[in-house]
Design an enzyme around this catalytic site. Sequence first.
Site, PDB file in Angstrom:
ATOM      1  N   LYS A  75       4.237 -26.405  -6.696  1.00 44.78           N
ATOM      2  CA  LYS A  75       5.190 -26.516  -7.804  1.00 44.78           C
ATOM      3  C   LYS A  75       4.685 -27.512  -8.855  1.00 44.78           C
ATOM      4  O   LYS A  75       4.657 -27.214 -10.050  1.00 44.78           O
ATOM      5  CB  LYS A  75       6.528 -26.978  -7.235  1.00 44.78           C
ATOM      6  CG  LYS A  75       7.673 -26.849  -8.164  1.00 44.78           C
ATOM      7  CD  LYS A  75       8.928 -27.406  -7.486  1.00 44.78           C
ATOM      8  CE  LYS A  75      10.144 -26.886  -8.172  1.00 44.78           C
ATOM      9  NZ  LYS A  75      10.699 -25.707  -7.541  1.00 44.78           N
ATOM     10  N   ARG A 100      12.752 -32.852  -6.324  1.00 45.53           N
ATOM     11  CA  ARG A 100      12.491 -31.675  -5.484  1.00 45.53           C
ATOM     12  C   ARG A 100      11.202 -31.854  -4.708  1.00 45.53           C
ATOM     13  O   ARG A 100      10.269 -32.496  -5.175  1.00 45.53           O
ATOM     14  CB  ARG A 100      12.313 -30.424  -6.345  1.00 45.53           C
ATOM     15  CG  ARG A 100      13.538 -29.948  -7.050  1.00 45.53           C
ATOM     16  CD  ARG A 100      13.212 -28.606  -7.720  1.00 45.53           C
ATOM     17  NE  ARG A 100      14.403 -27.924  -8.159  1.00 45.53           N
ATOM     18  CZ  ARG A 100      14.904 -28.019  -9.394  1.00 45.53           C
ATOM     19  NH1 ARG A 100      14.311 -28.795 -10.280  1.00 45.53           N
ATOM     20  NH2 ARG A 100      15.996 -27.366  -9.722  1.00 45.53           N
ATOM     21  N   GLY A 102      13.157 -23.157   1.216  1.00 44.60           N
ATOM     22  CA  GLY A 102      14.394 -23.646   1.827  1.00 44.60           C
ATOM     23  C   GLY A 102      14.196 -24.653   2.948  1.00 44.60           C
ATOM     24  O   GLY A 102      15.147 -25.034   3.620  1.00 44.60           O
ATOM     25  N   MET A 156      12.785 -27.803   2.754  1.00 48.62           N
ATOM     26  CA  MET A 156      12.933 -29.227   2.435  1.00 48.62           C
ATOM     27  C   MET A 156      14.019 -29.430   1.381  1.00 48.62           C
ATOM     28  O   MET A 156      14.661 -28.478   0.960  1.00 48.62           O
ATOM     29  CB  MET A 156      11.593 -29.793   2.013  1.00 48.62           C
ATOM     30  CG  MET A 156      10.698 -29.993   3.231  1.00 48.62           C
ATOM     31  SD  MET A 156       9.154 -30.658   2.766  1.00 48.62           S
ATOM     32  CE  MET A 156       8.544 -29.396   1.703  1.00 48.62           C
ATOM     33  N   ARG A 200       5.128 -19.189 -10.228  1.00 50.31           N
ATOM     34  CA  ARG A 200       4.262 -19.044  -9.046  1.00 50.31           C
ATOM     35  C   ARG A 200       3.900 -17.572  -8.911  1.00 50.31           C
ATOM     36  O   ARG A 200       4.560 -16.704  -9.522  1.00 50.31           O
ATOM     37  CB  ARG A 200       4.949 -19.559  -7.787  1.00 50.31           C
ATOM     38  CG  ARG A 200       6.217 -18.825  -7.496  1.00 50.31           C
ATOM     39  CD  ARG A 200       6.911 -19.396  -6.275  1.00 50.31           C
ATOM     40  NE  ARG A 200       8.239 -18.822  -6.193  1.00 50.31           N
ATOM     41  CZ  ARG A 200       9.193 -19.230  -5.386  1.00 50.31           C
ATOM     42  NH1 ARG A 200       8.986 -20.254  -4.601  1.00 50.31           N
ATOM     43  NH2 ARG A 200      10.369 -18.645  -5.356  1.00 50.31           N
ATOM     44  N   HIS A 236      -0.094   3.746  26.992  1.00 48.08           N
ATOM     45  CA  HIS A 236      -0.203   5.168  26.659  1.00 48.08           C
ATOM     46  C   HIS A 236       0.630   5.507  25.421  1.00 48.08           C
ATOM     47  O   HIS A 236       0.142   6.124  24.472  1.00 48.08           O
ATOM     48  CB  HIS A 236       0.236   6.003  27.872  1.00 48.08           C
ATOM     49  CG  HIS A 236       0.239   7.470  27.610  1.00 48.08           C
ATOM     50  ND1 HIS A 236       1.372   8.166  27.268  1.00 48.08           N
ATOM     51  CD2 HIS A 236      -0.775   8.362  27.580  1.00 48.08           C
ATOM     52  CE1 HIS A 236       1.056   9.433  27.078  1.00 48.08           C
ATOM     53  NE2 HIS A 236      -0.251   9.575  27.254  1.00 48.08           N
ATOM     54  N   ARG A 253     -11.148  11.392  23.102  1.00 51.95           N
ATOM     55  CA  ARG A 253     -10.773  11.193  24.512  1.00 51.95           C
ATOM     56  C   ARG A 253     -10.545  12.574  25.111  1.00 51.95           C
ATOM     57  O   ARG A 253      -9.469  13.147  24.943  1.00 51.95           O
ATOM     58  CB  ARG A 253      -9.503  10.357  24.616  1.00 51.95           C
ATOM     59  CG  ARG A 253      -9.653   8.919  24.156  1.00 51.95           C
ATOM     60  CD  ARG A 253      -8.312   8.195  24.292  1.00 51.95           C
ATOM     61  NE  ARG A 253      -8.431   6.766  24.203  1.00 51.95           N
ATOM     62  CZ  ARG A 253      -8.106   6.041  23.122  1.00 51.95           C
ATOM     63  NH1 ARG A 253      -7.691   6.639  22.029  1.00 51.95           N
ATOM     64  NH2 ARG A 253      -8.218   4.727  23.140  1.00 51.95           N
ATOM     65  N   ARG A 309     -16.346  11.467  24.423  1.00 49.90           N
ATOM     66  CA  ARG A 309     -16.427  10.696  25.650  1.00 49.90           C
ATOM     67  C   ARG A 309     -16.124  11.576  26.854  1.00 49.90           C
ATOM     68  O   ARG A 309     -15.186  12.380  26.817  1.00 49.90           O
ATOM     69  CB  ARG A 309     -15.405   9.553  25.591  1.00 49.90           C
ATOM     70  CG  ARG A 309     -15.456   8.697  26.824  1.00 49.90           C
ATOM     71  CD  ARG A 309     -14.492   7.559  26.737  1.00 49.90           C
ATOM     72  NE  ARG A 309     -13.126   8.008  26.901  1.00 49.90           N
ATOM     73  CZ  ARG A 309     -12.081   7.205  26.754  1.00 49.90           C
ATOM     74  NH1 ARG A 309     -12.249   5.945  26.374  1.00 49.90           N
ATOM     75  NH2 ARG A 309     -10.856   7.654  26.928  1.00 49.90           N
ATOM     76  N   GLU A 339     -17.257  -1.764  27.760  1.00 50.81           N
ATOM     77  CA  GLU A 339     -15.846  -2.159  27.910  1.00 50.81           C
ATOM     78  C   GLU A 339     -15.605  -2.973  29.173  1.00 50.81           C
ATOM     79  O   GLU A 339     -14.468  -3.150  29.592  1.00 50.81           O
ATOM     80  CB  GLU A 339     -14.928  -0.937  27.833  1.00 50.81           C
ATOM     81  CG  GLU A 339     -15.350   0.233  28.690  1.00 50.81           C
ATOM     82  CD  GLU A 339     -14.506   1.498  28.471  1.00 50.81           C
ATOM     83  OE1 GLU A 339     -13.428   1.420  27.882  1.00 50.81           O
ATOM     84  OE2 GLU A 339     -14.953   2.568  28.912  1.00 50.81           O
ATOM     85  N   SER A 380     -20.521   1.928  21.995  1.00 47.81           N
ATOM     86  CA  SER A 380     -19.250   1.822  21.312  1.00 47.81           C
ATOM     87  C   SER A 380     -18.389   0.866  22.145  1.00 47.81           C
ATOM     88  O   SER A 380     -18.161   1.107  23.332  1.00 47.81           O
ATOM     89  CB  SER A 380     -18.587   3.192  21.208  1.00 47.81           C
ATOM     90  OG  SER A 380     -17.353   3.046  20.561  1.00 47.81           O
ATOM     91  N   GLY A 425     -15.431  -0.653  23.779  1.00 47.40           N
ATOM     92  CA  GLY A 425     -14.067  -0.261  24.157  1.00 47.40           C
ATOM     93  C   GLY A 425     -13.284  -1.535  24.333  1.00 47.40           C
ATOM     94  O   GLY A 425     -13.136  -2.043  25.445  1.00 47.40           O
ATOM     95  N   THR A 426     -12.788  -2.040  23.237  1.00 44.27           N
ATOM     96  CA  THR A 426     -12.188  -3.387  23.290  1.00 44.27           C
ATOM     97  C   THR A 426     -10.814  -3.401  23.955  1.00 44.27           C
ATOM     98  O   THR A 426     -10.289  -4.469  24.246  1.00 44.27           O
ATOM     99  CB  THR A 426     -12.114  -3.986  21.882  1.00 44.27           C
ATOM    100  OG1 THR A 426     -11.598  -2.985  21.009  1.00 44.27           O
ATOM    101  CG2 THR A 426     -13.479  -4.434  21.405  1.00 44.27           C
ATOM    102  N   ASN A 427     -10.250  -2.210  24.210  1.00 46.89           N
ATOM    103  CA  ASN A 427      -8.977  -2.204  24.965  1.00 46.89           C
ATOM    104  C   ASN A 427      -9.258  -2.625  26.402  1.00 46.89           C
ATOM    105  O   ASN A 427      -8.665  -3.572  26.921  1.00 46.89           O
ATOM    106  CB  ASN A 427      -8.348  -0.809  24.981  1.00 46.89           C
ATOM    107  CG  ASN A 427      -8.089  -0.276  23.595  1.00 46.89           C
ATOM    108  OD1 ASN A 427      -7.919  -1.043  22.658  1.00 46.89           O
ATOM    109  ND2 ASN A 427      -8.082   1.038  23.452  1.00 46.89           N
ATOM    110  N   CYS A 476     -14.436   1.329  19.208  1.00 49.09           N
ATOM    111  CA  CYS A 476     -13.412   2.381  19.164  1.00 49.09           C
ATOM    112  C   CYS A 476     -12.124   1.955  19.872  1.00 49.09           C
ATOM    113  O   CYS A 476     -11.230   2.762  20.057  1.00 49.09           O
ATOM    114  CB  CYS A 476     -13.946   3.677  19.747  1.00 49.09           C
ATOM    115  SG  CYS A 476     -14.382   3.542  21.489  1.00 49.09           S
ATOM    116  N   TYR A 535     -20.123   0.562  12.561  1.00 50.44           N
ATOM    117  CA  TYR A 535     -18.870   1.218  12.176  1.00 50.44           C
ATOM    118  C   TYR A 535     -17.711   0.737  13.044  1.00 50.44           C
ATOM    119  O   TYR A 535     -17.920   0.185  14.127  1.00 50.44           O
ATOM    120  CB  TYR A 535     -18.992   2.749  12.270  1.00 50.44           C
ATOM    121  CG  TYR A 535     -19.145   3.273  13.675  1.00 50.44           C
ATOM    122  CD1 TYR A 535     -18.028   3.547  14.470  1.00 50.44           C
ATOM    123  CD2 TYR A 535     -20.405   3.502  14.219  1.00 50.44           C
ATOM    124  CE1 TYR A 535     -18.165   4.008  15.763  1.00 50.44           C
ATOM    125  CE2 TYR A 535     -20.554   3.967  15.514  1.00 50.44           C
ATOM    126  CZ  TYR A 535     -19.420   4.217  16.287  1.00 50.44           C
ATOM    127  OH  TYR A 535     -19.550   4.669  17.565  1.00 50.44           O
TER     128      TYR A 535
END
Length: 941
Positions: free
Chosen positions: A28, A98, A107, A109, A367, A485, A593, A649, A779, A798, A800-802, A865, A885
């Site tokens: 401000k 202020r 809101g 302070m 702002r 799922h 899949r 896959r 994975e 690839s 498989g981060t799950n 993926c 990718y």
Amino acid sequence: MGSDKMVYFFGGSEADGDGSMKNTLGGKGANLAEMCSLGIPVPAGFTIPTDICTYYYDHGRQYPPALDDQIKGALKRVEAVMGREFGSTSNPLLLSVRSGARQSMPGMMETVLNIGLTSKTLPALIQQTGNERFAYDAYRRLITMYSDVVMEKAAGIEPEEDKGIRTQLEHILDAKKEQRGIKFDKDLTTEDLKDIVAQYKAKVKEVLGTEFPDDEWAQLKGGINAVFASWMGKRAQDYRRLEGIPAKWGTAVNVQAMVFGNMGEKSATGVAFSRNPSTGENAFYGEWLVDAQGEDVVAGIRTPNPLRSADITDEHRKLGIESLEEANPAVYAELDAIRVRLEKHYKDMQDVEFTIENGVLWMLQTRVGKRNGVSAVRMAVEMLKEGLIDEETAIMRVKPSQLNELLLPMIDPVEEKNHKPLTEGLPAGPGGAVGKLVFSPTRAEEQASGGDPIILARIETSPEDVAGMKAASGILTSRGGMTSHAALVARGWGKCCIVGASEMRINYAERTMTIGDKTFKEGDFVTLNGTKGTIYEGKLKTLEANPDANENYKTLMSLADKKRVLKVRTNSDTGEDASRARRLGAEGIGLCRTEHMFFEEDRIPAIRKLILTDTHEGRQEALAKLLPLQRKDFEELFEAMAGFQVTIRLLDPPLHEFLPPEDASEEAKKEVADQMGISVKELSKRIHALHENNPMLGHRGCRLGNSMPEITEMQARAIFEAAANITKKGKTIIPEVMVPLVGHVNELKNQKKHIQRMAKLVMAEMDVEFEYQIGTMIELPRACVTAGHIAEEAEFFSFGTNDLTQTTFGFSRDDIGSFLPNYLENKILENDPFASIDQEGVGQLVRMAAISARAKKHDFKLGICGEHGGDPDSVVFFHRVGLNYVSCSPFRVPIARLAAAQAALKHEHGGLTNPFAAGKDAAKNLGEKVRDIFSVLTGKH
Ligand code: PEP
Ligand code: MG
């Protein structure tokens, strides 16, 4: 203290600070200084910087000794500019105090207005304004705010509920209105207000034990002190914790000359946006109220008037509401000119507050304005065309997740504000859905065929439920996490979905759902906001999406595509999804899949036969039935993605998923047993034999193909026959066969043998040559650690981060809903690691595997993926790691494209600086290699 300067003046056309000094002056204060320097009319004042707040807390709540003198010096300058004097008995100056932190904390302070009104200055104010009622009203407001903020809160008094001084003063006001038989404050007379002021003073003395201060300096010091004290107030501390704002930042305090919008018919107050924040149109948009103070506009007691005549509706006309453009054309023109200047200067949409005091315009704040997704896209593209911003700025202006609003139906946010959610779950599939509740997939199909939108509520879903899930407009589960799922399937279709709403109890037998003390029956309407995870009773309005008709969206996406380095592929299992993803900009398939294909009605019997037979011959027979169906599936995919790479896959899930669960009803088992020509007993025995205590770590992934190679061979044959047919049609397709859940290189080696054999066979049989590649999912932690070995046998990875998140944390991806809310609430985890990649844990495994693989093969192809491929923050991380990718569900493709472009504008792509990339000299390579490996090992990256 870094400098001796403790007070920054602004006023007239001068300012000690400027807009770049947000860290020192708060948002401000910095913008007030900047507006002054631009010659915009701002009531003069001064800012006490954030480092005084830090000093105050570091020194046992004491101020630097020189502060008082500097405040007095700055106040003299304020008096000179405003032509009024603080404490004067003829021409008094009143002040506002202020807070203003670096980052806005709405809101959180405190604010005190009308400081400087005392029994001495009050008569002068009456004389000066000729308005006794106004002066007493201002005094009443001062006593309310000051006693609450300074005398009670900042003094650390914690009253019992409903016993706070503000509440007690409000009772006096209400009693007065009741006694006089009036509804609104504005109908109170001067005499009423005089009486109220006297009662207020007495009440303050009675409740707080001290007189209301009658000295202007005491009031000013108290006000400043209260703002600094509010930085450590509970509300502010909680907010900072949630928003990750460090306590050491401190707040600044802005002391500013009061101007009044409530001095009568020639005064007003208002808020405005330099462009319409809900449509993005380049048109001034705002609201104003005659004879009012800022808080009256926000409180919504009176209907505010539109600024522009173009925004006046018939409803406004009926109420006799006028635009500012009509009521005061000169002030409107001045305000409009200021909006143009501010936009030109800040190069972004501004949100301003203003006051008109007796016909004179004053700006109180500017702002950067908040906006929704549709308007963010429009503003970015139009500002680019207007020459206000460049391409890079336009790309950075839109948050990738805001694109959801253009891609999916949404709950009308205006309506949503007026409804309280019944409960919350995890936001698994964004967008909004309204429909009738059903609790079984079969009922979902039946009811949806009647034309009604359906919400399918389940404890959790399984592959058998997909037909019902498809028929529903929205999916709701009481269990499960972001990669359960239900979440995966819904996201793939762009369907609204909420999972893990653990307060919800579903009773399948009675077809009811209970949340708290409310019970809902089949057919009752509910509304889901899948973007937030909130569930509402009844029908809320939804807004439809049509991105193809939005030229601004198309322009923004083509700008993004020019800048990004990461490619974006899609996770798709059908030709239809693949075509949709192509339209949304996908450049190939990163994950098909194949098991999803087996749940179609015409093939589930064959896959069940396969599972239920013990003999090689029996399996061959079942596979022979599946082969042509799979080939057709792949041909459809290849057709939709001709010219691009398609990763398919091999079968991944544990086989029991294709059979009824052990506790299924006799009827359900009998249906399947009859279909298979065996007894229920035999079926139950087989189901029991397939039972695993820990199926996610059980007989799944490449373990299936390794124990039943004929499955791998059938799938490989179907892939290659489809590729041969497409090649014969003159189209190019490069199938990438992907082996799931490899932990040891030998698992891949063994599968590769079968796949290669099939490729050779098919090429010979069909007399056609085509390219193909064999790669693996990464994975499991062991696969990351031994990625160098595995890369020798693979042509791509690839991630498989799950599963990698599941196995690294040891968190079941299907059960995280039971403890995640607690973890997030208590800040044990910052984010759901299944939604946004855990960069310092799971992410480091990805990084380590990428480095090891590229050490073996410089140009090794790397993709991801898992569900993280469509999460903007994760996309930035994968860009930095240097993947080629990301792959995500079709509706997230545009989000990933924009996130990838933003990543490219902010960070170097890891692949370009990879120590093993060709072209670097050997010594440098070695040095970087050692450093990188060291940083992986130590976690310093
Ligand atoms: C993964 O584990 O990240 C993955 C993409 O495979 P799935 O979700 O099918 O297990
Ligand atoms: Mg997996």
